[in-house]
Design an enzyme around this catalytic site. Sequence first.
Site, short mmCIF file in Angstrom:
data_model
loop_
_atom_site.label_atom_id
_atom_site.label_comp_id
_atom_site.label_asym_id
_atom_site.label_seq_id
_atom_site.Cartn_x
_atom_site.Cartn_y
_atom_site.Cartn_z
CG ASP A 51 -2.40 -0.33 0.72
OD1 ASP A 51 -2.95 0.03 -0.36
OD2 ASP A 51 -3.25 -0.83 1.90
N GLY A 92 -10.05 2.42 7.83
CA GLY A 92 -9.01 3.24 8.06
C GLY A 92 -9.04 4.51 7.08
NE ARG A 110 -22.62 0.71 7.15
CZ ARG A 110 -22.46 -0.58 6.90
NH1 ARG A 110 -22.72 -0.99 5.83
NH2 ARG A 110 -21.47 -1.29 7.54
#
Length: 372
Positions: free
Chosen positions: A117, A181, A252
């Site tokens: 990453d 993240g 949410r």
Amino acid sequence: MTVVLTVNPGSHSLKLHLIDTETEEVLASQTGDAVPDAKSAASVADELIGDTTVSAVGHRLVHGGPRLRSPTVVDDDARKQAQAAADLAPQHVPVTLEILNGMRDRLPNVPHVLCPDTAFHSDLPEIATTYPIPASWRERFGIRRYGFHGLSYAWATSRAASLLNRPASSVSLLLAHLGGGCSVCAVRDGSSVDTSMGFTPLEGVPMSTRSGSVDPGMLLWLLERMPLDEVRDELYHRSGLLGMSSSSGDTRDLVRASAQGDTNAQLALDVFTRRVSQALAAMAVSLPRVDALVFTGEIGWDQPEVRQAICQSLGRLGVPASLPSGNPTTDSVLSSRFAPVPVLAVQPREELQIARETAMATRGRVNTSREG
């Protein structure tokens, strides 16, 4: 047809995909919710692969450390270099390496590729990688800013350029990867020039359960009063949205709770969106112009309330204050075509970026195998 198996382990999830790299079609996928390990990964892989001929396996590696700066075919040296970065991302790298070992046993006759990453940020300018700490620390320990979520940013950059009808090498973008993240990134001429995460995936904006950046003096104060392991655990697992709301790290849940009058949930959302807005505004100083603001990650893709709140604070950059309600069904320009800075939403597709990078890294050396 060349089929790549992609392996994307999180701290509490595991995603495997079979991808035809010629068409970028997902042939099959499997997701596990339990804490991943080599045994569970092998079981999922057996069920997923079946009789499919796999040409290569791509593994997401959260932290490549100082040496793994591009997608790398696994050998003993690459495995050693990845292990050296394990303590920089302790929630991610160890489980990735455990699964890598199991997958190499399961599929020994095909190349395995580590896709860091951090690779997308490997050419960050020195001004973006240097911490204001003693030079002796930087030299002795190799402390620098690395940046993360690079697989997501690489995919989102290419998709955003396509939506803007521009070559990726010509775009200047502000990007926000918002999920479990979270980070933001500035891309100039298709390359990362600044980002909010640094030496570890704990720096930057608040996240689902991670704190993001906090006062280092406060941490020193806490370490005089609490054990190191307890401080580490709280910063990684009980901070961020969860820590502020005391109820959930899921936006949410917090949006629903806020609508029902939960003031802690609303505070968590307000702090989160304010910090992301501030980080994006800070990234803008690294760009000659802003061609678009791009949201990606699970929250960035499917939480319109969060996108709206972030954009409302960025009017000085030309970002429209009002966006359509609801979510797109495909990668889209959300804002009016007359907006000075278009706002885009790009579905997170790390598996496709892993497959791309794996195919590139193994080009000319791919074997095929069904054998375990």
